[in-house]
Scaffold this motif. Structure first.
Motif, PDB file in Angstrom:
ATOM      1  N   ILE A 184      -5.286  -9.389  -4.844  1.00 43.10           N
ATOM      2  CA  ILE A 184      -4.462  -8.398  -5.536  1.00 43.10           C
ATOM      3  C   ILE A 184      -5.066  -7.013  -5.410  1.00 43.10           C
ATOM      4  O   ILE A 184      -4.385  -6.039  -5.063  1.00 43.10           O
ATOM      5  CB  ILE A 184      -4.303  -8.773  -7.016  1.00 43.10           C
ATOM      6  N   ASN A 185      -6.360  -6.918  -5.641  1.00 44.31           N
ATOM      7  CA  ASN A 185      -7.010  -5.610  -5.607  1.00 44.31           C
ATOM      8  C   ASN A 185      -7.083  -5.022  -4.205  1.00 44.31           C
ATOM      9  O   ASN A 185      -7.029  -3.803  -4.033  1.00 44.31           O
ATOM     10  CB  ASN A 185      -8.401  -5.706  -6.238  1.00 44.31           C
ATOM     11  N   GLU A 186      -7.165  -5.872  -3.194  1.00 48.82           N
ATOM     12  CA  GLU A 186      -7.169  -5.377  -1.817  1.00 48.82           C
ATOM     13  C   GLU A 186      -5.793  -4.858  -1.401  1.00 48.82           C
ATOM     14  O   GLU A 186      -5.686  -3.882  -0.658  1.00 48.82           O
ATOM     15  CB  GLU A 186      -7.610  -6.493  -0.864  1.00 48.82           C
ATOM     16  N   SER A 187      -4.744  -5.481  -1.881  1.00 52.80           N
ATOM     17  CA  SER A 187      -3.403  -5.105  -1.446  1.00 52.80           C
ATOM     18  C   SER A 187      -2.838  -3.919  -2.209  1.00 52.80           C
ATOM     19  O   SER A 187      -2.022  -3.159  -1.671  1.00 52.80           O
ATOM     20  CB  SER A 187      -2.455  -6.306  -1.562  1.00 52.80           C
ATOM     21  N   LYS A 188      -3.258  -3.730  -3.445  1.00 60.60           N
ATOM     22  CA  LYS A 188      -2.628  -2.698  -4.264  1.00 60.60           C
ATOM     23  C   LYS A 188      -2.963  -1.279  -3.799  1.00 60.60           C
ATOM     24  O   LYS A 188      -2.264  -0.330  -4.178  1.00 60.60           O
ATOM     25  CB  LYS A 188      -3.031  -2.865  -5.728  1.00 60.60           C
ATOM     26  N   LYS A 189      -3.961  -1.143  -2.957  1.00 61.04           N
ATOM     27  CA  LYS A 189      -4.406   0.191  -2.541  1.00 61.04           C
ATOM     28  C   LYS A 189      -3.314   0.952  -1.803  1.00 61.04           C
ATOM     29  O   LYS A 189      -3.180   2.165  -1.964  1.00 61.04           O
ATOM     30  CB  LYS A 189      -5.648   0.072  -1.665  1.00 61.04           C
ATOM     31  N   THR A 190      -2.523   0.251  -0.985  1.00 60.08           N
ATOM     32  CA  THR A 190      -1.560   0.946  -0.135  1.00 60.08           C
ATOM     33  C   THR A 190      -0.163   0.339  -0.167  1.00 60.08           C
ATOM     34  O   THR A 190       0.743   0.864   0.477  1.00 60.08           O
ATOM     35  CB  THR A 190      -2.045   0.969   1.331  1.00 60.08           C
ATOM     36  N   ALA A 191       0.055  -0.744  -0.897  1.00 57.79           N
ATOM     37  CA  ALA A 191       1.348  -1.436  -0.857  1.00 57.79           C
ATOM     38  C   ALA A 191       2.435  -0.654  -1.587  1.00 57.79           C
ATOM     39  O   ALA A 191       2.183   0.029  -2.588  1.00 57.79           O
ATOM     40  CB  ALA A 191       1.214  -2.828  -1.475  1.00 57.79           C
ATOM     41  N   TYR A 192       3.658  -0.784  -1.090  1.00 52.39           N
ATOM     42  CA  TYR A 192       4.823  -0.250  -1.798  1.00 52.39           C
ATOM     43  C   TYR A 192       4.950  -0.934  -3.152  1.00 52.39           C
ATOM     44  O   TYR A 192       5.205  -0.294  -4.172  1.00 52.39           O
ATOM     45  CB  TYR A 192       6.085  -0.471  -0.956  1.00 52.39           C
ATOM     46  N   GLN A 193       4.757  -2.250  -3.178  1.00 50.43           N
ATOM     47  CA  GLN A 193       4.830  -3.020  -4.408  1.00 50.43           C
ATOM     48  C   GLN A 193       4.040  -4.312  -4.230  1.00 50.43           C
ATOM     49  O   GLN A 193       3.990  -4.852  -3.128  1.00 50.43           O
ATOM     50  CB  GLN A 193       6.288  -3.344  -4.759  1.00 50.43           C
ATOM     51  N   VAL A 194       3.441  -4.793  -5.306  1.00 54.04           N
ATOM     52  CA  VAL A 194       2.719  -6.062  -5.287  1.00 54.04           C
ATOM     53  C   VAL A 194       3.360  -6.988  -6.314  1.00 54.04           C
ATOM     54  O   VAL A 194       3.489  -6.624  -7.491  1.00 54.04           O
ATOM     55  CB  VAL A 194       1.226  -5.873  -5.621  1.00 54.04           C
ATOM     56  N   ILE A 195       3.781  -8.182  -5.856  1.00 53.93           N
ATOM     57  CA  ILE A 195       4.285  -9.206  -6.763  1.00 53.93           C
ATOM     58  C   ILE A 195       3.484 -10.487  -6.550  1.00 53.93           C
ATOM     59  O   ILE A 195       2.718 -10.608  -5.582  1.00 53.93           O
ATOM     60  CB  ILE A 195       5.794  -9.468  -6.595  1.00 53.93           C
ATOM     61  N   ILE A 196       3.668 -11.429  -7.468  1.00 50.54           N
ATOM     62  CA  ILE A 196       2.873 -12.655  -7.459  1.00 50.54           C
ATOM     63  C   ILE A 196       3.783 -13.844  -7.187  1.00 50.54           C
ATOM     64  O   ILE A 196       4.816 -14.013  -7.835  1.00 50.54           O
ATOM     65  CB  ILE A 196       2.151 -12.847  -8.812  1.00 50.54           C
TER      66      ILE A 196
END
Length: 239
Positions: free
Chosen positions: A107-119
């Motif tokens: 989660i922390n690696e993806s949130k840096k640049t993602a348009y949106q993060v879902i689970i």
């Protein structure tokens, strides 16, 4: 307009992907994302994913503190990432600060640049797929893996998502095709197929086979946890 669907097989590869126009679905089937989905479904106000045990420990009062490493609850914390710790009786109305071996790292690696993060998890498979179809965005399915290495169960879930989305004008990369092929091999008996996995063996050795069975339940929840700021909340939850 054609969209892309890509499977990132481990967080170690996430820097190779352009996430700026992508919804990233973070996947950690055994057990973090399954527990997060279950907790949000059961009324948790928010789940805050953090990178380290110390960050979790020092977060402050008023929150439940959950920490897992190598499949075990870290000593001194309220619980770890077993889904049975995320029942309504335990988490409704509560904020949980969570750190895990693999899922919160992804989660922390993806949130840096993602348009949106879902689970995503098998528990909310159809809900996630329906949302992605409606969103009209590129999709990156990020498998948390095991300590930055490939694992089978996360890839199987990614394949299940690909299988539902591929007829919706998505361009599939090779890892998406491979993930779907694995899912089609496994779908008729997920429990037997995931019995081959190394993480399944780790959990069995810890005597928590019931967690494995629970995490393979399909479409038992409707909630979609989404990252808003530093918190995971229900997709339709008001700020």
């Amino acid at each position: 307009m054609q969209k892309n669907i890509q499977v990132c097989l481990t967080p170690a590869l996430i820097s190779l992907y352009d996430l700026s126009n992508s919804i990233v679905v973070v996947i950690d089937i055994f057990r973090a994302t399954s527990s997060i989905c279950y907790g949000i479904e059961n009324g948790a106000e928010a789940i805050i994913p953090v990178a380290t045990v110390d960050e979790c420990r020092n977060y402050g009062r008023g929150c439940l503190l959950a920490a897992e490493r190598d499949g075990k609850v870290v000593e001194g914390f309220d619980f770890g990432n077993s889904p049975f710790s995320y029942t309504a009786e335990k988490v409704a109305g509560k904020t949980i600060v969570l750190t895990t071996t693999n899922g919160t790292h992804a989660i922390n690696e993806s949130k840096k640049t993602a348009y949106q993060v879902i689970i995503g998890s098998f528990l909310n498979l159809d809900a996630v797929c329906d949302y992605l179809k409606a969103a009209q965005k590129d999709v990156v399915l990020l498998c948390a893996g095991w300590k930055n290495k490939f694992n089978l169960e996360d890839t199987l879930f990614a394949g299940a998502v690909v299988h539902q989305l591929k007829g919706e004008d998505y361009f599939l990369d090779d890892s998406s095709t491979a993930a779907e092929d694995l899912y089609l091999l496994a779908k008729d008996d997920l429990k037997a197929y995931t019995g081959k996995t190394s993480h399944s063996e780790r959990l069995k050795n810890l005597g928590i086979e019931k967690d494995i069975e629970f995490c393979l339940n399909v479409n038992t929840t409707q909630s979609i946890p989404v990252l808003k700021g530093d918190k995971l909340v229900g997709l339709n939850q008001k700020d």
